[in-house]
Design an enzyme around this catalytic site. Structure first.
Site, PDB file in Angstrom:
ATOM      1  N   ASP A 178     -14.356  -9.068 -24.679  1.00 31.40           N
ATOM      2  CA  ASP A 178     -14.842  -8.911 -23.312  1.00 31.40           C
ATOM      3  C   ASP A 178     -16.363  -8.994 -23.208  1.00 31.40           C
ATOM      4  O   ASP A 178     -16.899  -9.735 -22.384  1.00 31.40           O
ATOM      5  CB  ASP A 178     -14.360  -7.578 -22.718  1.00 31.40           C
ATOM      6  N   CYS A 187       5.322  -6.279   1.559  1.00 31.13           N
ATOM      7  CA  CYS A 187       5.726  -4.864   1.576  1.00 31.13           C
ATOM      8  C   CYS A 187       5.047  -4.113   2.729  1.00 31.13           C
ATOM      9  O   CYS A 187       5.359  -4.376   3.880  1.00 31.13           O
ATOM     10  CB  CYS A 187       5.445  -4.238   0.204  1.00 31.13           C
ATOM     11  N   TYR A 188       4.070  -3.247   2.450  1.00 23.01           N
ATOM     12  CA  TYR A 188       3.376  -2.570   3.557  1.00 23.01           C
ATOM     13  C   TYR A 188       2.815  -3.598   4.536  1.00 23.01           C
ATOM     14  O   TYR A 188       2.872  -3.421   5.749  1.00 23.01           O
ATOM     15  CB  TYR A 188       2.242  -1.688   3.020  1.00 23.01           C
ATOM     16  N   GLY A 214       0.835  -1.199   0.000  1.00 25.99           N
ATOM     17  CA  GLY A 214       0.000   0.000   0.000  1.00 25.99           C
ATOM     18  C   GLY A 214       0.861   1.236   0.000  1.00 25.99           C
ATOM     19  O   GLY A 214       2.060   1.158   0.289  1.00 25.99           O
ATOM     20  N   LYS A 216      -6.881  -9.574 -19.078  1.00 24.49           N
ATOM     21  CA  LYS A 216      -7.271  -9.965 -20.438  1.00 24.49           C
ATOM     22  C   LYS A 216      -7.054 -11.454 -20.742  1.00 24.49           C
ATOM     23  O   LYS A 216      -7.943 -12.116 -21.279  1.00 24.49           O
ATOM     24  CB  LYS A 216      -6.469  -9.120 -21.437  1.00 24.49           C
ATOM     25  N   HIS A 248       8.212  -7.805  -3.719  1.00 26.11           N
ATOM     26  CA  HIS A 248       6.893  -8.130  -4.281  1.00 26.11           C
ATOM     27  C   HIS A 248       6.938  -9.454  -5.041  1.00 26.11           C
ATOM     28  O   HIS A 248       7.344  -9.477  -6.195  1.00 26.11           O
ATOM     29  CB  HIS A 248       6.441  -7.015  -5.232  1.00 26.11           C
ATOM     30  N   GLU A 277       4.617 -10.975  -6.364  1.00 24.05           N
ATOM     31  CA  GLU A 277       3.568 -11.052  -7.392  1.00 24.05           C
ATOM     32  C   GLU A 277       3.986 -10.449  -8.731  1.00 24.05           C
ATOM     33  O   GLU A 277       3.324 -10.672  -9.738  1.00 24.05           O
ATOM     34  CB  GLU A 277       2.279 -10.369  -6.893  1.00 24.05           C
TER      35      GLU A 277
END
Ligand code: XMP
Length: 514
Positions: A229, A83-84, A56, A370, A171, A173
């Site tokens: 989409d 992280c945060y 964050g 996507k 991170h 991710e």
């Protein structure tokens, strides 16, 4: 699979929260993103097998910094702070956080100190990770040990194996963290004991369940654009509520060859919904007569599109809910656009739901990226030719005819575009080139055909590779193939006597010509 095993991700406003959710899905695990204010009781109700605290923008030392319910740490399930989330864990459990001597931003080499089990099991001794922080853990809470460090960050990861609470300053991710996937897998599978058998079929089932809860026995109206989409959203809604879904397909007359037919065919045969095919080409052409400015074209097309849609919706009579194929990147973009320069205005139907008096907005793809939408589309039974369709701008071929539009000019781009698509597919390049199309340049030039002098149009080929469409490289299409495309276009498309290849990157050019 109505109540899948899951983890809860608490969102502290980090830009990567949905990316964490996506990576968790990639590990075959279902996740639920909740705001950081969720009470431990509310979290417990979901019966998660683990909790992840996101990054964050705040500093945990600031007054009013977002804190989670302290009981999150005593739910009895493993917790991973990122992280945060790690700094927060440190402070909330009695440790400390301080400003770094040297702010770390970007790729950092992290020494993985404990790889004999737990969070970092099986990682390399040293691994590049993505770091982005001004503060760091300066004193760990009791019970924690350091499991990774960098030259500047003594606690790059920490663990309390007893309580099964973990923190990483980097991170895992983001793809720049080379072994990030492994870290998340270790947490989810080894530490939380999750099976990892969650998949797109399960996602579809859950999405169907949620749509039914939202819509109840109501009816839904959805605007099909011809793109991936909205088609996937329609297929999902059809599975959830069947004939209570009505689709309106506004055909502005600037679609590529065969596309309108394909959309109508799929949504009247494979997914037999009530489909209104509003063929409004005449209206659009009439309103665009004499218009040459690209932004004006977009505005008129956007306005007409909404008008035609509204007209058709009114004709249909009351529908209870409005559905849209909004995907996660659209959600971010619409939050980010404030203050940024408008290079090209993209139209959408955002303001419609309120104007037409719908009870609610159904957006079942809002959290997907996507490529996940594509996977879901295949799972639902949509054909590959639709699911892997390259991006196509809302205003369609209208912005690929430079200057004033006429039906004949649109025919030229449509026919030349079809030849280009056929040849690119035949050469097996249709998945590796991100976007490719032809443009009818305004230029006319002299040529000879047979023994005749010609004075006809020049068509340009645009083909780019890109990840995010914000920047793009010119696709390296083999000369031989370009030659074949050129011969076919000049030979088969009436009114063209020259073919050019656009070799400009973005920036400075944009992908489309208008
Ligand atoms: P540019 O030309 O801005 O294109 O480099 C970036 C991406 O956006 C698409 N594009 C549009 N999409 N409405 C859309 O829905 C538009 O008006 C529009 N203009 C450009 C373009 O095809 C490319 O994928």
């Amino acid at each position: 699979m109505h109540n899948p095993q899951r983890v809860v991700i608490l969102d502290f406003g980090g830009q990567y929260t949905q990316l964490i959710a996506r990576r968790v899905r990639e590990c075959g695990v279902f996740s639920e993103v909740l705001p950081y204010t969720a009470t431990a009781e509310a979290i417990q109700k979901l019966d998660p097998k683990g909790v992840i605290l996101s990054g964050g923008p705040s500093c945990v030392l600031d007054e009013g910094a977002p804190l989670c319910d302290p009981a999150v740490y005593t739910l009895g399930v493993p917790v991973l702070g990122i992280c945060y989330g790690m700094q927060l864990t440190s402070v909330m459990l009695g440790g400390a956080v301080a400003a770094c001597n040297l702010r770390e931003y970007g790729r950092s080499l992290v020494m993985m100190d404990r790889r004999d089990g737990g969070l970092l099991e099986g990682l390399s001794p040293q691994s590049f990770c993505w770091m982005s922080h001004t503060y760091q853990v300066s004193a760990m809470p009791e019970g924690f040990t350091v499991i990774a460090h960098t030259d500047n960050c003594p606690v790059a990861a920490m663990a309390d194996e007893q309580r099964r609470i973990y923190g990483v300053q980097f991170h895992p991710e983001v793809t720049h963290t080379e072994e990030g996937r492994r870290v998340l897998e270790n947490f989810l599978k080894k530490i939380c004991g999750l099976a990892g058998d969650w998949n797109m079929e399960a996602y579809a089932e859950l999405a169907v369940q949620r749509i039914r809860e939202q819509v109840k026995d109501g009816t839904v109206l959805l605007g099909l654009s011809g793109g991936v989409d909205s088609a996937v959203a329609a297929a999902l809604l059809y599975r959830a509520i069947g004939h209570r879904l009505t689709c309106v397909y506004v055909d502005h007359g600037f679609m590529r060859a065969g596309e309108s037919d394909q959309v109508v065919d799929i949504f009247t045969r494979t997914f037999p919904v009530e489909l209104v095919h509003a063929d409004a080409a005449e209206t659009f052409f009439a309103d665009l007569a004499g218009v040459t400015d690209p932004e004006k074209k977009r505005k008129i097309i956007g306005r007409d599109f909404v008008e035609v849609f509204k007209r058709e919706a009114r004709k249909l009579g009351k529908r209870d809910h409005f559905a849209q194929g909004t995907i996660y990147p659209d959600v971010i973009e619409s939050g980010d656009v404030k203050g940024s320069a408008v290079i090209k205005s993209h139209h959408n139907v955002g303001g419609l739901p309120a104007e037409l008096g719908f009870d609610s907005l159904v957006e079942p793809l809002r959290m997907l990226f996507k490529d996940e939408v594509r996977k879901l589309g295949l799972t639902l039974g949509l054909p590959e030719s639709l699911v892997y369709r390259q991006p196509f701008p809302g205003p369609g071929l209208a912005i690929r005819v430079i200057g004033e539009l006429t039906p004949d000019k649109v025919r030229i781009v449509r026919e030349s575009d079809l030849i280009l698509r056929e040849e690119i597919a035949r050469a097996g390049l249709d998945r590796s080139v991100s976007q490719y199309f032809t443009v009818l340049t305004g230029a006319r030039s002299v040529g000879v055909m047979g023994d005749e002098r010609t004075y006809a149009y020049a068509v340009a080929i645009r083909a780019v590779t890109t990840d995010d469409f914000m920047t793009a490289d010119v696709a390296q299409i083999p000369y031989e193939l370009l030659g074949r495309i050129s011969t076919r276009i000049v030979g088969e498309v009436k009114g063209v006597n020259r073919v050019l290849y656009d070799i400009t990157t973005k920036p400075p050019a944009s992908i489309e010509w208008e």
